[in-house]
Write an enzyme that holds these catalytic residues in place. Structure first.
Site, PDB file in Angstrom:
ATOM      1  N   ASN A   7       0.874  -1.177   0.000  1.00  0.00           N
ATOM      2  CA  ASN A   7       0.000   0.000   0.000  1.00  0.00           C
ATOM      3  C   ASN A   7       0.913   1.230   0.000  1.00  0.00           C
ATOM      4  OD1 ASN A   7      -1.788   2.045   0.498  1.00  0.00           O
ATOM      5  ND2 ASN A   7      -2.728   1.101   2.293  1.00  0.00           N
ATOM      6  N   ARG A  91      -2.628  -2.077  -3.366  1.00  0.00           N
ATOM      7  CA  ARG A  91      -3.817  -1.278  -3.095  1.00  0.00           C
ATOM      8  C   ARG A  91      -3.744  -0.027  -3.967  1.00  0.00           C
ATOM      9  NH1 ARG A  91      -5.547   2.643   1.794  1.00  0.00           N
ATOM     10  NH2 ARG A  91      -7.575   3.067   0.929  1.00  0.00           N
ATOM     11  N   HIS A 180     -12.669   3.784  -0.322  1.00  0.00           N
ATOM     12  CA  HIS A 180     -12.696   2.786   0.774  1.00  0.00           C
ATOM     13  C   HIS A 180     -13.445   1.512   0.358  1.00  0.00           C
ATOM     14  CE1 HIS A 180     -12.657   6.374   3.809  1.00  0.00           C
ATOM     15  NE2 HIS A 180     -11.424   5.934   3.648  1.00  0.00           N
ATOM     16  N   HIS A 208     -17.551   3.292   7.350  1.00  0.00           N
ATOM     17  CA  HIS A 208     -16.099   3.264   7.530  1.00  0.00           C
ATOM     18  C   HIS A 208     -15.716   4.632   8.093  1.00  0.00           C
ATOM     19  CE1 HIS A 208     -11.849   2.275   6.252  1.00  0.00           C
ATOM     20  NE2 HIS A 208     -11.793   3.582   6.457  1.00  0.00           N
ATOM     21  N   ARG A 241     -11.018  16.979   6.683  1.00  0.00           N
ATOM     22  CA  ARG A 241     -11.808  17.310   5.479  1.00  0.00           C
ATOM     23  C   ARG A 241     -13.214  17.748   5.877  1.00  0.00           C
ATOM     24  NH1 ARG A 241     -10.744  11.739   2.536  1.00  0.00           N
ATOM     25  NH2 ARG A 241      -8.839  11.501   3.720  1.00  0.00           N
ATOM     26  N   GLY A 332     -15.005   4.062  14.058  1.00  0.00           N
ATOM     27  CA  GLY A 332     -16.142   3.140  14.106  1.00  0.00           C
ATOM     28  C   GLY A 332     -15.893   1.944  15.013  1.00  0.00           C
ATOM     29  N   GLU A 385      -8.559  -4.585   5.050  1.00  0.00           N
ATOM     30  CA  GLU A 385      -8.414  -4.373   3.608  1.00  0.00           C
ATOM     31  C   GLU A 385      -7.280  -5.220   3.038  1.00  0.00           C
ATOM     32  OE1 GLU A 385      -8.522  -0.291   4.999  1.00  0.00           O
ATOM     33  OE2 GLU A 385      -9.089   0.277   2.965  1.00  0.00           O
TER      34      GLU A 385
HETATM   35  P1  AMP Z   1      -8.063   5.197  10.762  1.00  0.00           P
HETATM   36  O1  AMP Z   1      -8.000   6.252   9.689  1.00  0.00           O
HETATM   37  O2  AMP Z   1      -9.026   4.093  10.456  1.00  0.00           O
HETATM   38  O3  AMP Z   1      -6.714   4.704  11.196  1.00  0.00           O
HETATM   39  O4  AMP Z   1      -8.691   5.918  12.062  1.00  0.00           O
HETATM   40  C1  AMP Z   1      -8.036   6.987  12.696  1.00  0.00           C
HETATM   41  C2  AMP Z   1      -9.023   7.660  13.635  1.00  0.00           C
HETATM   42  O5  AMP Z   1      -9.490   6.701  14.591  1.00  0.00           O
HETATM   43  C3  AMP Z   1      -8.412   8.812  14.438  1.00  0.00           C
HETATM   44  O6  AMP Z   1      -9.288   9.913  14.448  1.00  0.00           O
HETATM   45  C4  AMP Z   1      -8.292   8.219  15.817  1.00  0.00           C
HETATM   46  O7  AMP Z   1      -8.389   9.217  16.810  1.00  0.00           O
HETATM   47  C5  AMP Z   1      -9.510   7.319  15.862  1.00  0.00           C
HETATM   48  N1  AMP Z   1      -9.391   6.377  16.967  1.00  0.00           N
HETATM   49  C6  AMP Z   1      -8.506   5.406  17.146  1.00  0.00           C
HETATM   50  N2  AMP Z   1      -8.689   4.819  18.358  1.00  0.00           N
HETATM   51  C7  AMP Z   1      -9.728   5.469  18.944  1.00  0.00           C
HETATM   52  C8  AMP Z   1     -10.398   5.368  20.195  1.00  0.00           C
HETATM   53  N3  AMP Z   1     -10.022   4.468  21.089  1.00  0.00           N
HETATM   54  N4  AMP Z   1     -11.445   6.192  20.452  1.00  0.00           N
HETATM   55  C9  AMP Z   1     -11.814   7.120  19.554  1.00  0.00           C
HETATM   56  N5  AMP Z   1     -11.209   7.263  18.349  1.00  0.00           N
HETATM   57  C10 AMP Z   1     -10.182   6.455  18.051  1.00  0.00           C
END
Ligand code: AMP
Length: 399
Positions: A7, A91, A180, A208, A241, A332, A385
């Site tokens: 990736n 990816r 995504h 997502h 964003r 999520g 993914e």
């Molecule tokens: P990703 O782009 O899927 O890696 O997600 C990143 C986002 O997930 C960031 O805004 C992180 O702050 C959020 N995140 C990761 N762990 C937690 C958590 N325990 N509680 C709330 N948000 C989280």
């Protein structure tokens, strides 16, 4: 069969080596600061200490040559020789209008990807650099491209054509593509498995929610709509964003003296959770600030919850019903408060959470979250993914 998944981002390259078909991860890692100061690689193997090496990474090919060296290293490696790698999956964020499913990469595919760099300027060039680097270093090993846009290619035209002059779609390929897709595809298929049903018989909404966020409606296994559009800028509020805003704000601000680049940067890098809260783009920091009483952090979160809720309502209407609602990605999977607030007062649609279970579930666990008698089943499904890419790659490379 050993499959390497790559990736490639603008200054980073993530990799995972899988044993397929079982999907066992043999090693994975991240090359950072490619073509800038401070290059380093973090190499991980299950059950062993991580290995971190600081090294100048001039370009993606150099990074890849290090990855291959590490994978076959006598001390830190997991294979005896790189010839054990039988296929490489890439990816790729954007497959344009033509690449509607995962495919073997040949000259024609690379040429097409070059031709759509204009509509994919951030992610296209590093993905191509990753493919070209692999070709040089791994010669005849089959390579497969897995596109973030392809799962969305089943959308009907009324969902993907924007209500602007039709010629702009025909001549400039301006349309909703959606992103995504590999994540939405993985969690939708996984939830069907968990429910013991065929995906063809289900109406599913997948959320997502990460730094970038998108929501997708999947009816009978086919995407009928998705919140991201021509670019990953459209849809709900994200880390930095804005998501969807009135487009007239752009010429208005240009009229007020901002350059178009400044407006673009503002919408892409200075908006969303960061822009509204003034605290951070990281949802954890915004949640902490909100819990301490920061009103702008609270507002940012309310905008986020409200935006997600509206998409769930709209997509339930678009599908004339809903069987499963799925939360995935960093926010999520981890943010119980967000899931609770999004699902609050949704009983009219049949969405009711088991509040206690939602709150107490260990983070990142695959589980059903809905109350016993809820008409719609709500799920938490951690995304994967890379596994999906490895699966497509193994399948296509074995043909
Ligand atoms: P990703 O782009 O899927 O890696 O997600 C990143 C986002 O997930 C960031 O805004 C992180 O702050 C959020 N995140 C990761 N762990 C937690 C958590 N325990 N509680 C709330 N948000 C989280």
């Amino acid at each position: 069969m050993k499959v390497l998944v790559i990736n490639a981002g603008s200054s980073s390259l993530k990799y995972q080596l899988f044993e397929m078909p079982e999907g066992r991860v043999l090693a994975k890692g991240l090359c950072e600061c490619i073509a800038i100061e401070g290059g380093c690689i973090t190499h991980k193997r299950p059950g062993k200490d991580n290995y971190k090496v600081e090294v100048q990474l001039d370009n993606h090919e150099t990074a890849l040559s290090w990855v291959l060296k590490l994978l076959a290293d006598s001390e830190y490696g997991v294979i005896a020789d790189i010839s054990e790698i039988e296929a490489v999956g890439h990816r790729i964020a954007h497959g344009g209008e033509k690449l509607k499913r995962s495919c073997l990469i040949d000259d024609g595919v690379i040429k097409y990807l070059y031709s759509i760099v204009k509509i994919n300027p951030l992610h296209g060039p590093p993905a191509i650099a990753g493919m070209e680097g692999c070709r040089k270093l791994m010669k005849d090993v089959p390579m497969v491209g897995v596109f973030d846009t392809s799962f969305h290619s089943t959308m009907p035209d009324h969902a993907y054509v924007y209500p602007i002059p039709y010629e702009l779609y025909e001549q400039k390929s301006i349309r909703r593509y959606g992103f995504h897709g590999t994540s939405h595809r993985y969690v939708a298929n996984r939830v069907a498995e968990l429910m013991g049903k065929k995906i063809e018989d289900l109406k599913i909404i997948t959320c997502h929610l990460g730094n970038g966020s998108s929501i997708t409606a999947i009816n009978g296994g086919k995407v009928v709509d998705t919140s991201m559009g021509f670019t990953p800028q459209e849809g709900i509020l994200m880390g930095t964003r804005s998501g969807t805003v009135d487009p007239t704000i752009i010429p208005y601000l240009v009229g007020e003296g901002m350059t178009i680049d400044e407006v673009e940067k503002m919408l892409n890098k200075q908006s969303g959770l960061l822009g509204v809260s003034g605290v951070s783009s990281d949802s954890r920091a915004v949640c902490d600030a909100a819990a301490e009483g920061n009103p702008r952090a609270q507002l940012a979160l309310r905008i986020q919850y409200y935006g997600i809720k509206k998409y769930i309502g709209a997509y339930t209407a678009a599908m004339n019903g809903l069987d499963a609602l799925v939360f995935t990605a960093g926010i999520g999977e981890n943010d119980a408060l967000l899931r609770q607030e999004v699902c609050r007062d949704m009983d009219y649609l049949g969405i009711v959470l088991d509040g206690e279970l939602n709150r107490t579930l260990p983070r990142g666990t695959e589980a059903e979250l809905s109350a016993k008698d809820a008409k719609v089943r709500t799920w938490l499904v951690p995304t994967d993914e890379e596994f999906m890419i490895a699966q497509d790659t193994a399948k296509l490379a074995s043909l």
